[in-house]
Design a protein around this motif. Structure first.
Motif, PDB file in Angstrom:
ATOM      1  N   PHE A 299      49.215  34.819  49.820  1.00 38.16           N
ATOM      2  CA  PHE A 299      48.686  36.122  49.448  1.00 38.16           C
ATOM      3  C   PHE A 299      47.823  36.665  50.575  1.00 38.16           C
ATOM      4  O   PHE A 299      47.522  35.979  51.569  1.00 38.16           O
ATOM      5  N   THR A 300      47.434  37.924  50.403  1.00 37.59           N
ATOM      6  CA  THR A 300      46.486  38.567  51.306  1.00 37.59           C
ATOM      7  C   THR A 300      45.469  39.334  50.475  1.00 37.59           C
ATOM      8  O   THR A 300      45.694  39.598  49.282  1.00 37.59           O
ATOM      9  N   LEU A 301      44.362  39.675  51.087  1.00 38.63           N
ATOM     10  CA  LEU A 301      43.271  40.374  50.396  1.00 38.63           C
ATOM     11  C   LEU A 301      43.174  41.803  50.911  1.00 38.63           C
ATOM     12  O   LEU A 301      43.410  42.067  52.104  1.00 38.63           O
ATOM     13  N   LEU A 302      42.815  42.725  49.996  1.00 39.03           N
ATOM     14  CA  LEU A 302      42.616  44.118  50.409  1.00 39.03           C
ATOM     15  C   LEU A 302      41.513  44.740  49.571  1.00 39.03           C
ATOM     16  O   LEU A 302      41.232  44.292  48.445  1.00 39.03           O
TER      17      LEU A 302
ATOM     18  N   GLU B 299      29.634  41.925  58.125  1.00 47.86           N
ATOM     19  CA  GLU B 299      30.297  42.742  59.148  1.00 47.86           C
ATOM     20  C   GLU B 299      31.461  43.527  58.571  1.00 47.86           C
ATOM     21  O   GLU B 299      31.776  44.636  59.040  1.00 47.86           O
ATOM     22  N   LEU B 300      32.110  43.005  57.543  1.00 47.16           N
ATOM     23  CA  LEU B 300      33.235  43.700  56.930  1.00 47.16           C
ATOM     24  C   LEU B 300      32.807  44.745  55.916  1.00 47.16           C
ATOM     25  O   LEU B 300      33.654  45.410  55.303  1.00 47.16           O
ATOM     26  N   GLY B 301      31.491  44.929  55.679  1.00 50.96           N
ATOM     27  CA  GLY B 301      31.007  45.946  54.755  1.00 50.96           C
ATOM     28  C   GLY B 301      31.161  45.583  53.296  1.00 50.96           C
ATOM     29  O   GLY B 301      31.271  46.470  52.440  1.00 50.96           O
ATOM     30  N   LEU B 302      31.182  44.278  52.987  1.00 51.80           N
ATOM     31  CA  LEU B 302      31.353  43.825  51.613  1.00 51.80           C
ATOM     32  C   LEU B 302      30.025  43.478  50.946  1.00 51.80           C
ATOM     33  O   LEU B 302      30.020  42.965  49.820  1.00 51.80           O
ATOM     34  N   VAL B 303      28.906  43.681  51.629  1.00 48.00           N
ATOM     35  CA  VAL B 303      27.575  43.390  51.087  1.00 48.00           C
ATOM     36  C   VAL B 303      26.979  44.702  50.575  1.00 48.00           C
ATOM     37  O   VAL B 303      27.093  45.758  51.232  1.00 48.00           O
ATOM     38  N   PRO B 304      26.315  44.742  49.432  1.00 44.28           N
ATOM     39  CA  PRO B 304      25.932  43.605  48.566  1.00 44.28           C
ATOM     40  C   PRO B 304      26.985  43.256  47.514  1.00 44.28           C
ATOM     41  O   PRO B 304      26.907  42.228  46.886  1.00 44.28           O
ATOM     42  N   SER B 305      27.987  44.145  47.284  1.00 44.32           N
ATOM     43  CA  SER B 305      28.996  43.866  46.273  1.00 44.32           C
ATOM     44  C   SER B 305      30.292  44.562  46.690  1.00 44.32           C
ATOM     45  O   SER B 305      30.272  45.560  47.428  1.00 44.32           O
ATOM     46  N   ALA B 306      31.376  44.008  46.200  1.00 49.30           N
ATOM     47  CA  ALA B 306      32.677  44.587  46.563  1.00 49.30           C
ATOM     48  C   ALA B 306      33.722  44.103  45.574  1.00 49.30           C
ATOM     49  O   ALA B 306      33.509  43.122  44.828  1.00 49.30           O
ATOM     50  N   VAL B 307      34.838  44.812  45.578  1.00 50.09           N
ATOM     51  CA  VAL B 307      35.983  44.443  44.767  1.00 50.09           C
ATOM     52  C   VAL B 307      37.168  44.202  45.713  1.00 50.09           C
ATOM     53  O   VAL B 307      37.476  45.043  46.545  1.00 50.09           O
ATOM     54  N   LEU B 308      37.773  43.016  45.581  1.00 50.16           N
ATOM     55  CA  LEU B 308      38.934  42.667  46.390  1.00 50.16           C
ATOM     56  C   LEU B 308      40.138  42.424  45.475  1.00 50.16           C
ATOM     57  O   LEU B 308      39.988  41.929  44.371  1.00 50.16           O
ATOM     58  N   VAL B 309      41.305  42.807  45.967  1.00 46.37           N
ATOM     59  CA  VAL B 309      42.536  42.672  45.193  1.00 46.37           C
ATOM     60  C   VAL B 309      43.455  41.685  45.929  1.00 46.37           C
ATOM     61  O   VAL B 309      43.622  41.782  47.159  1.00 46.37           O
ATOM     62  N   VAL B 310      44.022  40.759  45.162  1.00 45.14           N
ATOM     63  CA  VAL B 310      44.970  39.776  45.719  1.00 45.14           C
ATOM     64  C   VAL B 310      46.377  40.352  45.598  1.00 45.14           C
ATOM     65  O   VAL B 310      46.807  40.752  44.514  1.00 45.14           O
ATOM     66  N   THR B 311      47.089  40.438  46.726  1.00 46.48           N
ATOM     67  CA  THR B 311      48.465  40.929  46.730  1.00 46.48           C
ATOM     68  C   THR B 311      49.365  39.903  47.416  1.00 46.48           C
ATOM     69  O   THR B 311      48.921  39.077  48.194  1.00 46.48           O
ATOM     70  N   LYS B 312      50.650  39.992  47.074  1.00 49.37           N
ATOM     71  CA  LYS B 312      51.609  39.090  47.698  1.00 49.37           C
ATOM     72  C   LYS B 312      51.752  39.426  49.177  1.00 49.37           C
ATOM     73  O   LYS B 312      51.748  40.590  49.551  1.00 49.37           O
ATOM     74  N   LYS B 313      51.959  38.383  49.972  1.00 46.16           N
ATOM     75  CA  LYS B 313      52.065  38.574  51.420  1.00 46.16           C
ATOM     76  C   LYS B 313      53.477  38.952  51.796  1.00 46.16           C
ATOM     77  O   LYS B 313      54.431  38.409  51.252  1.00 46.16           O
TER      78      LYS B 313
END
Length: 302
Positions: free
Chosen positions: A266-269, A288-302
């Motif tokens: 999988f990959t993350l987006l 550095e990726l701008g995911l602080v302090p909270s974020a939502v990531l989605v798992v998708t097929k690679k």
């Protein structure tokens, strides 16, 4: 005149005159059998058919010697043809051989040559058999060497795969232990500070709604050292975990692998703004990726 006898015998047996002269000269005029042996041994020589040039002191000699010998011994030449064969047949050595005697002698010589050729072919066949045995032996030894090298290479590859699997297991174990330690630290931290958070909420309610006229500079942006991430899996379920701001995105990926049962690659987006994270992004920290302090990531097929 024995030389002349050998030469004529070879020519009557079908040998070329040039080859017959070479055979007589190289065998020292030692008889028809020696000359035949020499011809059979040298029949494949590249220079066998080159013109024969006898040396000056040869028995065949120069023209002067030949003329002198002819003048002296010409009457004797005809009487000394095949003297040995005449003696064997009980004839007078001075009497020349008849055509029937010559044919009989040629027949015996041809039979002798045939026997010698058979012996030579048998000898060559035996030599070829020995060469074939040596070739097969060398081929078997070479095959054994190749098989040993192949077995050594396969063993080396198997050892390398075992080492890589062991290193991968150890790396996953270290990540798992680090995640467990981080959970314990977060549990201790948030467990002790929950009451203070509850008590401070009324205070915020009693604060004035309108800011003072002389408002100071805006407060400095808070430097978060943790990140709360919600992860949406392929089956529609969601995971929520807290990570350190300096942890790489690979820690989130390992966390998903450990808590997902499908085992697919999988990959993350990020859904908004949409961004697909690459292998290079996996080494970058969450801050550095701008995911602080909270974020939502989605798992998708690679």
């Amino acid at each position: 005149m024995a030389e002349c006898t050998t030469l004529e015998s070879l020519m009557e047996m079908g040998f070329d005159r040039n080859r017959a002269e070479k055979a007589v000269a190289h065998t020292g005029n030692q008889g028809i059998e020696r000359a035949m042996d020499w011809l059979m041994e040298h029949e494949n020589d590249p220079d066998i058919d080159e013109p024969y040039a006898p040396p000056a002191e040869s028995v065949l000699g120069s023209s002067e010697q030949q003329s002198s010998s002819e003048s002296v011994s010409e009457p004797t030449e005809c009487m000394t043809v095949f003297p040995l064969q005449n003696i064997e047949m009980g004839q007078d050595p001075k009497r020349p051989m008849t055509e029937e005697e010559k044919k009989e002698q040629i027949k015996r010589l041809e039979e002798l040559m045939r026997v010698k050729q058979e012996e030579r072919r048998e000898r060559e066949r035996q030599e070829e058999v020995e060469r074939e045995k040596q070739r097969r032996k060398q081929g078997q030894e070479l095959q054994q060497i190749r098989q040993k090298l192949q077995d050594d290479e396969m063993k080396k590859l198997a050892d390398q795969r075992r080492r890589e699997k062991m290193e991968d297991r150890l790396a996953k174990q270290r990540v798992k232990e680090r995640i467990a330690r981080d959970r314990e630290e977060r549990a201790r931290k948030f467990g002790g500070g929950s009451s203070g958070t509850t008590l401070s909420s009324p205070t915020s309610d009693t604060s004035p709604q309108t800011p003072p006229e002389n408002q100071g500079p805006p407060p400095a942006k808070k430097d978060y050292d943790e990140c709360r991430i919600q992860i949406r899996l392929l089956d529609g379920s969601a995971l929520t975990a807290v990570f350190k701001a300096q942890e790489p995105l690979a820690a989130v990926r390992v966390y998903v692998q450990m808590n997902s049962s499908d085992g697919q690659d999988f990959t993350l987006l990020s859904p908004y703004p949409r961004r697909v994270y690459t292998d290079l992004d996996m080494e970058k920290p969450l801050r550095e990726l701008g995911l602080v302090p909270s974020a939502v990531l989605v798992v998708t097929k690679k």
